[in-house]
Design a protein around this motif. Structure first.
Motif, PDB file in Angstrom:
ATOM      1  N   ASP A  46       0.828  -1.215   0.000  1.00 35.01           N
ATOM      2  CA  ASP A  46       0.000   0.000   0.000  1.00 35.01           C
ATOM      3  C   ASP A  46       0.854   1.254   0.000  1.00 35.01           C
ATOM      4  O   ASP A  46       0.581   2.225   0.695  1.00 35.01           O
ATOM      5  CB  ASP A  46      -0.934   0.000   1.208  1.00 35.01           C
ATOM      6  CG  ASP A  46      -2.297   0.593   0.866  1.00 35.01           C
ATOM      7  OD1 ASP A  46      -2.530   0.853  -0.327  1.00 35.01           O
ATOM      8  OD2 ASP A  46      -3.117   0.779   1.779  1.00 35.01           O
ATOM      9  N   ARG A  83      -3.063   6.621   7.798  1.00 35.36           N
ATOM     10  CA  ARG A  83      -2.543   6.666   6.437  1.00 35.36           C
ATOM     11  C   ARG A  83      -2.325   5.273   5.883  1.00 35.36           C
ATOM     12  O   ARG A  83      -1.970   4.339   6.606  1.00 35.36           O
ATOM     13  CB  ARG A  83      -1.225   7.433   6.414  1.00 35.36           C
ATOM     14  CG  ARG A  83      -1.395   8.915   6.605  1.00 35.36           C
ATOM     15  CD  ARG A  83      -0.171   9.659   6.122  1.00 35.36           C
ATOM     16  NE  ARG A  83      -0.393  11.088   6.081  1.00 35.36           N
ATOM     17  CZ  ARG A  83       0.172  11.892   5.194  1.00 35.36           C
ATOM     18  NH1 ARG A  83       0.988  11.401   4.278  1.00 35.36           N
ATOM     19  NH2 ARG A  83      -0.062  13.190   5.216  1.00 35.36           N
ATOM     20  N   ARG A  84      -2.500   5.165   4.582  1.00 40.66           N
ATOM     21  CA  ARG A  84      -2.231   3.898   3.920  1.00 40.66           C
ATOM     22  C   ARG A  84      -0.729   3.600   3.964  1.00 40.66           C
ATOM     23  O   ARG A  84       0.087   4.482   3.742  1.00 40.66           O
ATOM     24  CB  ARG A  84      -2.698   3.934   2.475  1.00 40.66           C
ATOM     25  CG  ARG A  84      -4.209   4.023   2.311  1.00 40.66           C
ATOM     26  CD  ARG A  84      -4.592   4.051   0.845  1.00 40.66           C
ATOM     27  NE  ARG A  84      -6.048   4.075   0.669  1.00 40.66           N
ATOM     28  CZ  ARG A  84      -6.645   4.121  -0.514  1.00 40.66           C
ATOM     29  NH1 ARG A  84      -5.915   4.158  -1.629  1.00 40.66           N
ATOM     30  NH2 ARG A  84      -7.963   4.127  -0.596  1.00 40.66           N
ATOM     31  N   ASP A 840     -14.743   0.944   1.665  1.00 41.58           N
ATOM     32  CA  ASP A 840     -13.402   1.453   1.972  1.00 41.58           C
ATOM     33  C   ASP A 840     -13.444   2.978   1.989  1.00 41.58           C
ATOM     34  O   ASP A 840     -13.732   3.615   0.967  1.00 41.58           O
ATOM     35  CB  ASP A 840     -12.411   0.939   0.920  1.00 41.58           C
ATOM     36  CG  ASP A 840     -10.997   1.464   1.154  1.00 41.58           C
ATOM     37  OD1 ASP A 840     -10.731   1.988   2.250  1.00 41.58           O
ATOM     38  OD2 ASP A 840     -10.167   1.331   0.234  1.00 41.58           O
ATOM     39  N   SER A 842     -10.726   4.773   3.212  1.00 45.05           N
ATOM     40  CA  SER A 842      -9.359   5.226   3.482  1.00 45.05           C
ATOM     41  C   SER A 842      -8.811   6.121   2.386  1.00 45.05           C
ATOM     42  O   SER A 842      -7.759   6.740   2.572  1.00 45.05           O
ATOM     43  CB  SER A 842      -8.432   4.018   3.640  1.00 45.05           C
ATOM     44  OG  SER A 842      -8.350   3.283   2.430  1.00 45.05           O
ATOM     45  N   GLY A 843      -9.463   6.198   1.243  1.00 49.02           N
ATOM     46  CA  GLY A 843      -8.960   6.995   0.145  1.00 49.02           C
ATOM     47  C   GLY A 843      -9.666   8.326   0.012  1.00 49.02           C
ATOM     48  O   GLY A 843     -10.481   8.728   0.856  1.00 49.02           O
ATOM     49  N   GLU A 853      -7.348  -5.465  -1.168  1.00 44.19           N
ATOM     50  CA  GLU A 853      -7.230  -4.357  -0.209  1.00 44.19           C
ATOM     51  C   GLU A 853      -7.920  -4.618   1.131  1.00 44.19           C
ATOM     52  O   GLU A 853      -8.474  -3.706   1.755  1.00 44.19           O
ATOM     53  CB  GLU A 853      -7.769  -3.046  -0.813  1.00 44.19           C
ATOM     54  CG  GLU A 853      -6.901  -2.449  -1.887  1.00 44.19           C
ATOM     55  CD  GLU A 853      -7.142  -3.106  -3.250  1.00 44.19           C
ATOM     56  OE1 GLU A 853      -8.296  -3.454  -3.536  1.00 44.19           O
ATOM     57  OE2 GLU A 853      -6.165  -3.272  -3.989  1.00 44.19           O
ATOM     58  N   ARG A 856      -6.771  -2.544   4.305  1.00 46.68           N
ATOM     59  CA  ARG A 856      -7.228  -1.186   4.596  1.00 46.68           C
ATOM     60  C   ARG A 856      -8.411  -1.166   5.557  1.00 46.68           C
ATOM     61  O   ARG A 856      -8.887  -0.082   5.922  1.00 46.68           O
ATOM     62  CB  ARG A 856      -7.616  -0.478   3.298  1.00 46.68           C
ATOM     63  CG  ARG A 856      -6.446  -0.238   2.358  1.00 46.68           C
ATOM     64  CD  ARG A 856      -6.913   0.346   1.046  1.00 46.68           C
ATOM     65  NE  ARG A 856      -5.792   0.543   0.127  1.00 46.68           N
ATOM     66  CZ  ARG A 856      -5.933   0.887  -1.161  1.00 46.68           C
ATOM     67  NH1 ARG A 856      -7.153   1.065  -1.671  1.00 46.68           N
ATOM     68  NH2 ARG A 856      -4.872   1.038  -1.925  1.00 46.68           N
TER      69      ARG A 856
END
Length: 876
Positions: A46, A83-84, A840, A842-843, A853, A856
């Motif tokens: 990632d 953070r990723r 998801d 996280s983005g 993924e 995440r």
């Protein structure tokens, strides 16, 4: 604080340095192992590609880790924990990339290199039937102790099927190179196949026997090339003896006794070190291929008018062929068989077969068969046709016998096994069907091209499509005028199979299509795993949703999640779909085998005129269908080969059909030695060695400071990781190693696929999971019956052989088309499975997750912290 000194230190003398805090040494190795999508190391970690570095390995198998600058930058960010790619200080994160093991091709440097790499991938793809047949050696009731009653007979039948599949490929190449090019394309001292380039014209002055000898080098190069490729891949992949110091016990009982009675097969050191067995089996294939080629050459030359010497040579080579088949049958290759040392007999047999081929070649060159190779006046049954029919008939007999491999064990136990215990028959049927499709395409395409584009029906050679006798070109055209069509023929099974198989496969696809379009819903099963949230209970009467709230997010992505759940449920129907396709393949082979025997007889003159007229007359639609079907198969083959051969990229969906390839090649080549190499023979020892490298330096440290390992495995990587853990269970220090290893899997197929397909390798008794019922083909939720079933009988024996790790956690979600619960579809009493977030956030924008993924999700970080013994990461 004292003022800073103005002294400048002299050159070469070290100046005063401030005492920096001692960096925290990582105590836990989080080793991520990717799955069947061949996730690239940057994606698996990632991070950006510039933020990772190679720490060990080569282009086949490699270990990657974040660079120190990237780790420092991430840890100093104010929102580091969210953070990723963030790595806590107590964890060392690595990614193991094994994608090069199953997609290994030359480096595509420049246009020429790209072409060579593409051709290499296509070549590997053509060996897919061999790998499918090899799986049949591992999917029936394998003994896990020294009781090997009936084992060698059943394993021998699978090995016999494998060598027959090799001979089918060789017979196909021989039909094109020898029968079509060397014999039928020449008549009366002239070249009939005018599509061939000018150099072939000069060969018209040769005798038919010499042309046969020359063109027979093509199938020889094929079989020898496959044998050499098998040897090269063994040297590069079979490294267990170097990585794990594996040994070969003298008897299976010794291996089982060292690990305890009934020890899992994956825990035996020789399971991953079978280079000698594969080498001996490959020599048997080489001997059988050379012998069959000699038999076909001598027999066809004799039938076409050769002398008795070449016929006698053909009989002698036939004896060598039979000996080679028996040798392959009795060569022991499975880890629980009593493997014989050496292999001198297989080497001697291969040498005798090569000598027989050279002798036959010499007879053809010197002209013993004075008129051998004359194609004029041939009957419907040529040597090539009879050979093909015999090979297919023998393979059908093996498939029929494999039905009895799995006799009922305890009443309803077979309902927990794939296809009700008929997995060997299903895999062998698929291998034969795919092999015949490829053979028919190659032969018919070559015949059509050489025949002036007349179509597949013109290659039948008898009946309505070739009623007129063949005409020698130069006999009616002594000058320089254009020659007529050469009227070539190929074994009728090739032409018939394309037409019959397309009808049956189309019908099978229609049934599958109807099942796939019906509505699917997994809401009830998922509800047992997820507690309702306020966002789920929001109604139209509630106050307006604030911007950016969970309710707004669910309102936007809820329909997408529902569609993805339904799509995943449809794609979970792999087992019934494969059964339908395999059944269609068997029926197609049986029908074409019968047509190939009946067609010449019903088209012959002794048959009553009315029967012959009904059979051969008004057959225009049959001819048209045969022509169209082969064109359709050509298009299908191009699409499939493209899906298998296109180079893998960074994206997870670059090569969707490569999933089939990866699934077919994870087992050692005990059934077929010439298929694609088994990537686990190298991946498992590499992962095991990396684990030992991390654990051994701290083996004597206090328990509180000892290093640990968390294997974080995705999809097919879970199979690699479990196999590595089992291989380590035979290590001398296993008692101290096991408490320091944990397993975190996500998006896995262990229970419904591998547990049902290969129960002795990864089934419930080995992994300690609950047995799995088959997916229901027409049900709204394919796994609804499995989730609702009472599994008291299954739970009783579930803990017989637990996974060799301190603890195991597995994540899954309903939107994953290739992910399932690892222990059970039921939440009650399930200590392994956790339902992962499907949305998801996280983005930059939220998205509904699928097969990738998982790292995440909140559940992944919680499970990792729990297994590693660390707290949830906080910003620095």
């Amino acid at each position: 604080m004292s003022p800073p000194s103005n002294k400048v230190p002299s050159r070469g003398a070290p100046g005063p340095r401030a005492r920096l805090p001692r960096p925290v040494e990582p105590r836990v190795l989080e080793l991520r192992v990717h799955g069947i999508n061949n996730t690239a190391p940057p994606v698996l970690l990632d991070l950006a590609a510039d933020d990772i570095e190679l720490v060990a390995g080569d282009r086949l198998g490699s270990f990657w880790a974040p660079t120190p600058p990237a780790l420092d930058r991430l840890r100093r960010a104010p929102d580091a924990a969210g953070r990723r790619g963030f790595v806590p200080r107590s964890i060392r994160r690595e990614a193991y990339s094994w994608g090069g093991l199953v997609r290994s091709t030359p480096e595509p440097t420049g246009p020429g290199g790209a072409l060579v790499a593409g051709l290499a991938r296509v070549g590997w793809s053509l060996l897919l039937p061999f790998s499918i047949a090899n799986a049949a050696a591992w999917c029936w009731r394998l003994p896990t102790d020294d009781r090997t009653v009936r084992l060698s007979v059943r394993a021998g039948l699978v090995r016999l099927f494998g060598v027959l599949l090799t001979l089918l490929l060789l017979s196909t190449v021989t039909s094109v190179a020898v029968d079509l090019l060397a014999v039928q394309c020449y008549a009366g001292g002239s070249l009939l196949c005018t599509v061939l380039p000018q150099p072939f014209e000069g060969l018209s002055l040769w005798t038919p026997g010499r042309r046969m000898a020359l063109f027979s080098l093509v199938p020889v190069l094929v079989v020898v090339g496959l044998w050499l490729l098998s040897g090269i891949s063994r040297l590069r992949y079979d490294v267990a003896d170097r990585y794990l110091d594996a040994r070969e016990p003298s008897t299976p009982a010794e291996s089982a006794g060292a690990l305890g009675a009934g020890a899992p097969l994956l825990a035996r050191p020789q399971f991953w070190s079978n280079r000698g067995e594969t080498h001996r089996l490959s020599l048997g294939h080489l001997a059988a291929g050379l012998s069959l080629l000699s038999v076909e050459l001598g027999a066809q030359a004799g039938v076409d008018g050769g002398s008795g010497v070449v016929i006698a040579a053909a009989w002698l080579c036939g004896g060598l062929l039979l000996t080679a088949l028996v040798t392959v049958f009795v060569t022991r290759t499975l880890p629980m068989e009593r493997v014989a040392a050496g292999g001198r007999w297989q080497t001697t047999l291969a040498g005798l077969s090569a000598a027989g081929y050279v002798a036959t070649l010499g007879l053809l060159i010197v002209g013993w068969p004075s008129t051998g190779g004359d194609a004029s006046g041939r009957s419907g049954y040529t040597v090539a046709a009879v050979t093909l029919l015999a090979l297919v008939g023998l393979m059908l007999a093996v498939i029929a016998s494999s039905v009895f491999f799995r006799l009922p064990r305890a009443g309803a136990a077979l309902r927990f096994e794939a296809w009700h215990g008929l997995a060997p028959a299903v895999f062998l049927s698929l291998a034969l069907g795919v092999g015949l499709v490829l053979s028919s395409l190659v032969t018919v395409a070559a015949g059509d091209w050489l025949n002036g584009g007349a179509g597949a029906s013109a290659l039948l050679g008898s009946g309505p499509v070739a009623a007129e006798p063949p005409v020698t070109a130069r006999a009616i055209c002594p000058g320089t005028c254009v020659s007529p069509d050469p009227r070539l023929t190929v074994p009728m099974l090739y032409s018939w199979f394309g037409g019959v198989a397309l009808v049956l496969f189309t019908a099978a696809l229609l049934v599958v299509g109807v099942a796939l379009v019906r509505p699917r819903s997994v809401t009830r099963r998922v509800a047992a795993w997820t507690a309702p949230t306020p966002a789920d209970e929001t109604t139209a009467a509630d106050p307006p949703m604030p911007v950016g709230s969970a309710a707004e997010l669910l309102a936007l992505l809820g329909p997408v999640r529902t569609r993805k759940r339904a799509t995943a449920a449809r794609l979970h129907l792999v087992e019934p779909v494969v059964a339908i396709v395999a059944g269609a393949a068997v029926v197609a082979v049986l029908a074409t085998e019968g047509l190939s025997w009946l067609y010449p007889q019903l088209s012959a003159s002794p048959v009553p005129a009315e029967v012959r007229a009904a059979w051969t007359g008004n057959a225009g639609w049959v001819r048209a269908w045969l022509d169209v079907s082969m064109g359709a198969w050509a298009g299908i083959a191009i699409l499939v080969l493209a899906g298998l051969a296109l180079p893998a990229g960074v994206g997870p969906s670059t090569r969707p059909l490569a999933i089939v390839w990866d699934l077919a090649c994870f087992l050692p080549r005990a059934g077929h030695p010439l298929g694609a190499p088994c990537y686990t023979e190298r991946a498992v020892p590499e992962v095991s060695r990396r684990i030992l490298w991390w654990l051994h330096p701290e083996s004597d440290a206090p328990a509180a400071r000892r290093r640990e390992v968390v294997l974080a495995a995705h999809s097919m990587g879970a199979v690699v990781s479990l196999a590595a853990l089992f291989s380590l269970s035979s290590h001398p220090d296993w008692a101290t190693l096991r408490p320091r290893m944990s397993l975190l899997t996500f998006g896995v197929q262990l229970r419904p696929y591998f547990g049902r397909f290969f129960p002795e390798l990864l089934g419930p008794a080995v992994l300690g999971t609950t047995p799995c019922l088959r997916p229901r083909f027409w049900a709204a939720d394919p796994w609804g019956a499995d989730a609702a079933a009472e599994t008291a009988e299954a739970d009783a024996g579930a803990a017989a052989s637990p996974v060799p790790a301190r603890r195991w956690v597995s994540l899954w979600r309903a939107t994953d088309p290739l992910g399932f619960p690892a222990f059970s579809n039921r939440r009650e009493g399930n200590q392994i499975d956790e339902f992962a977030d499907e949305i998801d956030t996280s983005g930059y924008t939220a998205a509904v997750g699928g097969h990738g993924e998982y790292y995440r999700t909140r559940q992944y970080h919680t499970a990792l912290a729990d297994l590693a013994g660390t707290a949830r990461p906080e910003p620095d």
